[in-house]
Scaffold this motif. Sequence first.
Motif, PDB file in Angstrom:
ATOM      1  N   ARG A 188       0.850  -1.223   0.154  1.00 32.51           N
ATOM      2  CA  ARG A 188       0.208   0.493   0.024  1.00 32.51           C
ATOM      3  C   ARG A 188       1.176   1.948   0.153  1.00 32.51           C
ATOM      4  NH1 ARG A 188      -5.370  -1.765   0.697  1.00 32.51           N
ATOM      5  NH2 ARG A 188      -5.623  -3.011   2.401  1.00 32.51           N
ATOM      6  N   LYS A 189       1.896   0.981   0.839  1.00 32.96           N
ATOM      7  CA  LYS A 189       3.156   2.543   0.465  1.00 32.96           C
ATOM      8  C   LYS A 189       3.723   2.578  -0.090  1.00 32.96           C
ATOM      9  CE  LYS A 189       2.951   2.138   5.851  1.00 32.96           C
ATOM     10  NZ  LYS A 189       4.515   1.788   6.833  1.00 32.96           N
ATOM     11  N   PHE A 190       3.885   1.365  -0.991  1.00 30.86           N
ATOM     12  CA  PHE A 190       5.068   1.629  -2.447  1.00 30.86           C
ATOM     13  C   PHE A 190       4.060   2.025  -2.897  1.00 30.86           C
ATOM     14  CE2 PHE A 190       6.209   0.120  -6.448  1.00 30.86           C
ATOM     15  CZ  PHE A 190       7.676   0.206  -6.311  1.00 30.86           C
ATOM     16  N   LEU A 191       2.444   1.235  -3.862  1.00 26.47           N
ATOM     17  CA  LEU A 191       1.818   1.878  -4.182  1.00 26.47           C
ATOM     18  C   LEU A 191       1.511   3.551  -4.213  1.00 26.47           C
ATOM     19  CD1 LEU A 191      -0.151  -1.684  -4.778  1.00 26.47           C
ATOM     20  CD2 LEU A 191       0.978  -0.276  -6.645  1.00 26.47           C
ATOM     21  N   LYS A 192       0.702   3.683  -3.250  1.00 28.23           N
ATOM     22  CA  LYS A 192       1.065   5.458  -2.862  1.00 28.23           C
ATOM     23  C   LYS A 192       2.158   6.421  -3.575  1.00 28.23           C
ATOM     24  CE  LYS A 192      -1.014   8.403   0.874  1.00 28.23           C
ATOM     25  NZ  LYS A 192      -1.933   8.436   1.921  1.00 28.23           N
ATOM     26  N   LYS A 193       3.718   5.742  -2.862  1.00 28.14           N
ATOM     27  CA  LYS A 193       4.459   6.790  -3.463  1.00 28.14           C
ATOM     28  C   LYS A 193       4.795   6.977  -4.996  1.00 28.14           C
ATOM     29  CE  LYS A 193       9.355   6.795  -2.450  1.00 28.14           C
ATOM     30  NZ  LYS A 193      10.431   5.341  -2.080  1.00 28.14           N
ATOM     31  N   LEU A 194       4.550   5.820  -5.601  1.00 29.48           N
ATOM     32  CA  LEU A 194       4.671   6.092  -6.775  1.00 29.48           C
ATOM     33  C   LEU A 194       3.713   6.480  -7.420  1.00 29.48           C
ATOM     34  CD1 LEU A 194       7.310   4.207  -5.909  1.00 29.48           C
ATOM     35  CD2 LEU A 194       7.042   2.839  -8.340  1.00 29.48           C
ATOM     36  N   GLY A 195       2.310   6.201  -6.624  1.00 29.74           N
ATOM     37  CA  GLY A 195       1.628   6.872  -7.411  1.00 29.74           C
ATOM     38  C   GLY A 195       0.976   6.251  -8.272  1.00 29.74           C
ATOM     39  N   VAL A 196       0.949   4.485  -8.614  1.00 31.40           N
ATOM     40  CA  VAL A 196       0.450   3.555  -9.290  1.00 31.40           C
ATOM     41  C   VAL A 196      -1.078   3.436  -9.225  1.00 31.40           C
ATOM     42  CG1 VAL A 196      -0.040   1.510 -10.178  1.00 31.40           C
ATOM     43  CG2 VAL A 196       2.517   1.970  -9.823  1.00 31.40           C
ATOM     44  N   ARG A 197      -1.826   3.882 -10.027  1.00 34.95           N
ATOM     45  CA  ARG A 197      -3.394   3.548 -10.432  1.00 34.95           C
ATOM     46  C   ARG A 197      -3.988   1.882 -10.173  1.00 34.95           C
ATOM     47  NH1 ARG A 197      -7.713   3.684  -8.764  1.00 34.95           N
ATOM     48  NH2 ARG A 197      -9.443   5.192 -10.131  1.00 34.95           N
ATOM     49  N   VAL A 198      -4.978   2.004  -8.914  1.00 35.01           N
ATOM     50  CA  VAL A 198      -4.814   0.537  -8.879  1.00 35.01           C
ATOM     51  C   VAL A 198      -6.770   0.724  -8.689  1.00 35.01           C
ATOM     52  CG1 VAL A 198      -5.139  -1.457  -6.646  1.00 35.01           C
ATOM     53  CG2 VAL A 198      -3.225  -0.003  -7.390  1.00 35.01           C
ATOM     54  N   PHE A 199      -7.275  -0.044  -9.463  1.00 35.88           N
ATOM     55  CA  PHE A 199      -8.501  -0.358  -9.611  1.00 35.88           C
ATOM     56  C   PHE A 199      -8.785  -1.694  -9.193  1.00 35.88           C
ATOM     57  CE2 PHE A 199      -8.136   1.925 -13.419  1.00 35.88           C
ATOM     58  CZ  PHE A 199      -8.641   3.178 -13.093  1.00 35.88           C
ATOM     59  N   THR A 200      -9.285  -1.567  -7.341  1.00 36.38           N
ATOM     60  CA  THR A 200      -9.979  -2.597  -6.913  1.00 36.38           C
ATOM     61  C   THR A 200     -11.348  -3.167  -7.583  1.00 36.38           C
ATOM     62  OG1 THR A 200     -11.377  -1.311  -5.464  1.00 36.38           O
ATOM     63  CG2 THR A 200      -8.750  -1.628  -4.501  1.00 36.38           C
ATOM     64  N   THR A 201     -11.925  -4.020  -6.621  1.00 39.31           N
ATOM     65  CA  THR A 201     -12.820  -4.643  -7.171  1.00 39.31           C
ATOM     66  C   THR A 201     -13.894  -4.168  -6.391  1.00 39.31           C
ATOM     67  OG1 THR A 201     -12.999  -6.181  -5.023  1.00 39.31           O
ATOM     68  CG2 THR A 201     -12.284  -7.263  -6.848  1.00 39.31           C
ATOM     69  N   ARG A 202     -13.762  -2.979  -5.660  1.00 37.89           N
ATOM     70  CA  ARG A 202     -14.781  -2.305  -5.511  1.00 37.89           C
ATOM     71  C   ARG A 202     -15.141  -1.302  -6.346  1.00 37.89           C
ATOM     72  NH1 ARG A 202     -14.868   2.946  -2.656  1.00 37.89           N
ATOM     73  NH2 ARG A 202     -16.396   3.363  -1.440  1.00 37.89           N
ATOM     74  N   ASP A 203     -13.840  -0.368  -6.742  1.00 36.44           N
ATOM     75  CA  ASP A 203     -13.926   0.044  -7.995  1.00 36.44           C
ATOM     76  C   ASP A 203     -14.456  -0.861  -8.983  1.00 36.44           C
ATOM     77  OD1 ASP A 203     -12.440   1.837  -6.210  1.00 36.44           O
ATOM     78  OD2 ASP A 203     -10.801   1.241  -7.217  1.00 36.44           O
ATOM     79  N   ILE A 204     -14.665  -1.372  -9.189  1.00 39.18           N
ATOM     80  CA  ILE A 204     -15.207  -2.387 -10.494  1.00 39.18           C
ATOM     81  C   ILE A 204     -16.224  -2.231 -10.402  1.00 39.18           C
ATOM     82  CG2 ILE A 204     -15.779  -4.569 -11.570  1.00 39.18           C
ATOM     83  CD1 ILE A 204     -12.552  -4.685 -11.328  1.00 39.18           C
ATOM     84  N   GLU A 205     -17.489  -2.793  -9.352  1.00 37.93           N
ATOM     85  CA  GLU A 205     -18.039  -2.986  -8.772  1.00 37.93           C
ATOM     86  C   GLU A 205     -18.834  -0.880  -8.836  1.00 37.93           C
ATOM     87  OE1 GLU A 205     -18.871  -4.209  -4.398  1.00 37.93           O
ATOM     88  OE2 GLU A 205     -18.156  -6.664  -5.757  1.00 37.93           O
ATOM     89  N   ARG A 206     -18.239  -0.188  -8.156  1.00 36.86           N
ATOM     90  CA  ARG A 206     -19.274   1.093  -8.227  1.00 36.86           C
ATOM     91  C   ARG A 206     -19.280   1.703 -10.078  1.00 36.86           C
ATOM     92  NH1 ARG A 206     -16.338   5.658  -7.784  1.00 36.86           N
ATOM     93  NH2 ARG A 206     -14.527   4.915  -7.310  1.00 36.86           N
ATOM     94  N   LEU A 207     -17.919   1.610 -10.855  1.00 34.23           N
ATOM     95  CA  LEU A 207     -17.658   2.026 -12.167  1.00 34.23           C
ATOM     96  C   LEU A 207     -18.080   0.899 -13.286  1.00 34.23           C
ATOM     97  CD1 LEU A 207     -14.190   3.717 -11.432  1.00 34.23           C
ATOM     98  CD2 LEU A 207     -16.972   5.285 -11.495  1.00 34.23           C
ATOM     99  N   GLY A 208     -18.244  -0.112 -12.689  1.00 33.91           N
ATOM    100  CA  GLY A 208     -18.243  -1.141 -14.237  1.00 33.91           C
ATOM    101  C   GLY A 208     -17.103  -1.443 -14.312  1.00 33.91           C
ATOM    102  N   ILE A 209     -17.189  -2.804 -15.421  1.00 33.48           N
ATOM    103  CA  ILE A 209     -15.883  -3.087 -15.664  1.00 33.48           C
ATOM    104  C   ILE A 209     -15.825  -1.611 -17.372  1.00 33.48           C
ATOM    105  CG2 ILE A 209     -16.768  -5.371 -16.968  1.00 33.48           C
ATOM    106  CD1 ILE A 209     -13.610  -5.352 -15.372  1.00 33.48           C
TER     107      ILE A 209
END
Length: 305
Positions: A188-209
């Motif tokens: 989590r810290k690594f991804l936040k530091k680098l700014g990598v975009r992560v679409f979680t399953t929650r994002d997929i449920e909310r936005l649609g695939i």
Amino acid sequence: MKKQPGRRISIIGVPLDLGAGRSGACMGPSAIRCAGVVERLEQIGCFVVDEGDLAVKNCYASSAQQPKSKLKHLDEIVKVNGELSTKIYEAVTAGYFPLVLGGDHSIAIGTLAGLRRMGGEYGLIWFDAHTDVNTAETTPTGNIHGMSLAVALGYGDPRLTAIGGGIAFFKPEHTVIVGARSIDPGERKFLKKLGVRVFTTRDIERLGIAKVIERALEIAAGGTDGIHLSLDLDGLDPRDAPGVSTPVPGGLSFRESLLAMELIFDAGVAVSAEFVEVNPTLDLRNKTARVAVDLIGALFGEKIT
């Protein structure tokens, strides 16, 4: 990739499971072939050359004696991925689309190193329940399949980052993770530091695939020479893909995953791909390998109608 009948595909099998915490994924390439991947691609109109499998020492001996290292089976994983990077480079240079069949997700280190050797700049879509950005400092297990994306971004053990020449690492701003739902604290810290975009399953449920893939393509393909798709079958829900080494409930459905592949095909930007972590020892009548073949078919333009 769009509307390219007769596309030239080089299939490369990597029967490696030493990067995972359990054996079995080394049989993944054979299972996917048995599920008819070559025949499916030829039916679509592709020209397929199956290069066979790379040689892997002690494929089943996940508990074999190793030199002292926090990273398990480092020597063999470095060797195999070095050979894979050369195979990828040769395939792309010859005008082929490299399609790599795993094996555990540590093989992405070699695939992406080989692509980087081409020069240019590529984006990356990482379809996975996990984010695979651990390093020796953060890994809770020492399993290298949980470090492959970090290596592709230029972080990790020097022997891994040096594969393929250690040049032109993928950029965080062109890297997207889709389907994540199991992320270690250090990741989590690594991804936040680098700014990598992560679409979680929650994002997929909310936005649609469809919306998620649209945004993923904008990030990975915008301003690049194409994208690599790294697809771990555990990105799918275990009900649809039970034969994986590290299943996580609550994943993408088969239909969502199929649509994702169709949309990537429609975008016409994929230049290479790998399908990993099929573990026949945990599967039900080769179901997961057959799912992999269906997804591969969609990635290369197969449609329902």
